[in-house]
Design a protein around this motif. Structure first.
Motif, mmCIF file in Angstrom:
data_model
loop_
_atom_site.group_PDB
_atom_site.id
_atom_site.type_symbol
_atom_site.label_atom_id
_atom_site.label_comp_id
_atom_site.label_asym_id
_atom_site.label_seq_id
_atom_site.Cartn_x
_atom_site.Cartn_y
_atom_site.Cartn_z
ATOM 1 N N ASN A 23 0.840 -1.190 0.000
ATOM 2 C CA ASN A 23 0.000 0.000 0.000
ATOM 3 C C ASN A 23 0.876 1.240 0.000
ATOM 4 O OD1 ASN A 23 -2.684 -1.137 0.085
ATOM 5 N ND2 ASN A 23 -2.068 -1.960 2.074
ATOM 6 N N ARG A 24 0.456 2.238 -0.775
ATOM 7 C CA ARG A 24 1.300 3.416 -0.973
ATOM 8 C C ARG A 24 0.537 4.683 -0.591
ATOM 9 N NH1 ARG A 24 5.757 2.505 -4.144
ATOM 10 N NH2 ARG A 24 5.650 4.538 -5.183
ATOM 11 N N ASN B 158 -2.534 4.469 -3.356
ATOM 12 C CA ASN B 158 -3.949 4.160 -3.069
ATOM 13 C C ASN B 158 -4.470 4.919 -1.841
ATOM 14 O OD1 ASN B 158 -2.396 2.586 -1.413
ATOM 15 N ND2 ASN B 158 -3.496 0.678 -1.750
ATOM 16 N N VAL B 159 -3.559 5.644 -1.160
ATOM 17 C CA VAL B 159 -3.988 6.490 -0.044
ATOM 18 C C VAL B 159 -3.472 7.902 -0.293
ATOM 19 C CG1 VAL B 159 -3.921 6.866 2.455
ATOM 20 C CG2 VAL B 159 -3.759 4.527 1.544
ATOM 21 N N LYS C 23 -8.171 4.457 -2.648
ATOM 22 C CA LYS C 23 -9.123 3.728 -1.798
ATOM 23 C C LYS C 23 -9.477 4.534 -0.562
ATOM 24 C CE LYS C 23 -8.240 -1.137 -2.708
ATOM 25 N NZ LYS C 23 -7.498 -0.928 -3.949
ATOM 26 N N LEU C 24 -8.530 5.398 -0.159
ATOM 27 C CA LEU C 24 -8.687 6.083 1.118
ATOM 28 C C LEU C 24 -8.126 7.503 1.007
ATOM 29 C CD1 LEU C 24 -9.454 5.549 4.156
ATOM 30 C CD2 LEU C 24 -7.061 4.888 4.500
ATOM 31 N N ILE C 25 -8.912 8.463 1.537
ATOM 32 C CA ILE C 25 -8.404 9.838 1.647
ATOM 33 C C ILE C 25 -8.380 10.175 3.133
ATOM 34 C CG2 ILE C 25 -8.794 12.281 1.112
ATOM 35 C CD1 ILE C 25 -10.370 11.309 -1.394
ATOM 36 N N GLY C 26 -7.221 10.561 3.616
ATOM 37 C CA GLY C 26 -7.102 10.922 5.029
ATOM 38 C C GLY C 26 -6.957 12.427 5.145
ATOM 39 N N ASP D 213 -5.648 0.244 10.298
ATOM 40 C CA ASP D 213 -6.906 -0.490 10.576
ATOM 41 C C ASP D 213 -7.716 -0.707 9.316
ATOM 42 O OD1 ASP D 213 -6.398 -0.678 13.193
ATOM 43 O OD2 ASP D 213 -7.933 0.753 13.867
ATOM 44 N N PHE D 214 -7.774 0.333 8.484
ATOM 45 C CA PHE D 214 -8.586 0.261 7.266
ATOM 46 C C PHE D 214 -8.133 -0.903 6.387
ATOM 47 C CE2 PHE D 214 -9.091 1.299 2.748
ATOM 48 C CZ PHE D 214 -10.452 1.591 2.669
ATOM 49 N N PHE D 215 -6.805 -1.049 6.249
ATOM 50 C CA PHE D 215 -6.316 -2.116 5.358
ATOM 51 C C PHE D 215 -6.277 -3.475 6.061
ATOM 52 C CE2 PHE D 215 -4.927 1.629 3.030
ATOM 53 C CZ PHE D 215 -5.329 1.286 1.748
#
Ligand code: MLT
Length: 323
Positions: free
Chosen positions: A4-5, A47-48, A69-72, A319-321
């Motif tokens: 994951n990047r 992906n983040v 997949k995810l925006i923080g 946690d998300f992944f």
């Protein structure tokens, strides 16, 4: 499984970066400017996407980056992320709502302390005239006031508003608050030296009471409502003469023209602004006004808050992944 990047486009405190790297994530902190953001995400196979308030995550970015997949959002406000587009593309958006409350509240107090003792002006004038006009400046800044015993009106009584209320109550201020969603809150005023906590119950009041009764007002709301300022000329007209107003929430929740007008007429004694309608190019009239204490959107910019934000964000990403 491929790694994951994470593209931390507005940076991330090293504690959070280390947590992510230990958990097997690749973390890039080199900022991509707006025109290059899409290419950077796609070519780097990120992906983040992790942002603070500077990077705007528009629907164009979201639509053009199918791997996301995810925006923080490392902070509180989500106003720089197109939440509707994110939802439509199945991208989860997460933030850190609690991590910066204390820091923002302390900055509000700094602006209040500056305002009542003219520090925003005396700091500036002392530099150029302090050695030649000391006596005249002493006279000019001699009618300061204390905060203790005064009424602080807090508009928006969520985490930040309550953190401010806690400290203000601890300093001997009378705290009143308004909030459309909160009827009552107990402020736990901590005195660590004696290991005691004093509970202070605050029942919220209508906004009109805040306007009428406060000596100082601070706003802690997410943003404008339907594109409109919460506080404008007519609200300022209802305030006590000599009011001090602080906005460390979002630019424009207090109308900037109304602030300048209120200062010109003498109704407003001072203003503290950490946020501006035209960020990152705020109006010069605001920056140059000797009655306005200004800072460049640094409410959450403390070592402690940025560490808490990064750790909380890293834990949520892991946690998300893992789920
Ligand atoms: C926030 O919403 O967290 C604050 O405005 C701080 C920031 O992002 O700069």
């Amino acid at each position: 499984m491929s790694m994951n990047r994470v593209l931390a486009n507005d940076g991330i405190d090293s504690l959070g970066k280390e947590m992510l790297e230990k958990a097997g994530f690749f973390v890039e902190t080199q900022k991509a400017a707006e025109p290059e953001l899409i290419n950077t995400i796609n070519q780097g196979n990120f992906n983040v996407l992790l942002v603070r308030s500077a990077t705007k995550v528009t629907s164009t970015v979201i639509e053009a980056c199918p791997n996301l997949k995810l925006i923080g959002r490392a902070g509180v406000g989500l106003d720089n992320i197109d939440l509707i587009a994110a939802k439509a593309h199945g991208i989860r958006v997460i933030n850190t709502p609690a991590a910066s409350s204390q820091s923002v509240a302390e900055l509000v107090l700094a602006h209040l302390f500056s305002g009542v003792r003219f520090l925003q002006d005396s700091n500036y004038k002392m530099r150029s005239e302090g050695d030649t006009h000391f006596g005249a400046l002493k006279k000019q800044y001699s009618a300061g006031t204390e905060l203790r015993g005064k009424t602080l009106g807090i508009i928006g009584f969520g985490r930040i508003g309550q953190a401010l209320g806690r400290m203000a109550a601890g300093m001997g201020m009378n705290v009143i608050a308004s909030d459309p969603f909160i009827t009552e809150a107990t402020l736990e005023v901590e005195i660590p030296m004696t290991k005691t906590t004093v509970p202070v119950k605050v029942k919220t009041v209508p906004l009109s009471d805040i306007l009428m009764l406060s000596d100082f007002i601070s706003l802690h709301v997410p943003g404008k409502v339907d594109g409109k300022a919460l506080i404008g000329d007519s609200e300022i007209a209802k305030m006590k003469p000599g009011i001090g107003i602080v906005n460390a929430a979002r630019g424009g929740v207090v109308d900037e023209d109304a602030l300048l007008h209120g200062i010109d007429t003498g109704k407003i004694a001072f203003v503290g602004l950490d946020v501006f309608e035209g960020e990152p190019t705020p109006r010069k009239e605001l920056l140059k006004n000797s009655r306005i204490s200004v800072s460049p959107h640094i409410g959450a910019a403390t070592v402690e808050a940025q560490e808490r934000i990064a750790v909380e964000m890293a834990a949520q990403i892991i946690d998300f992944f893992a789920a």
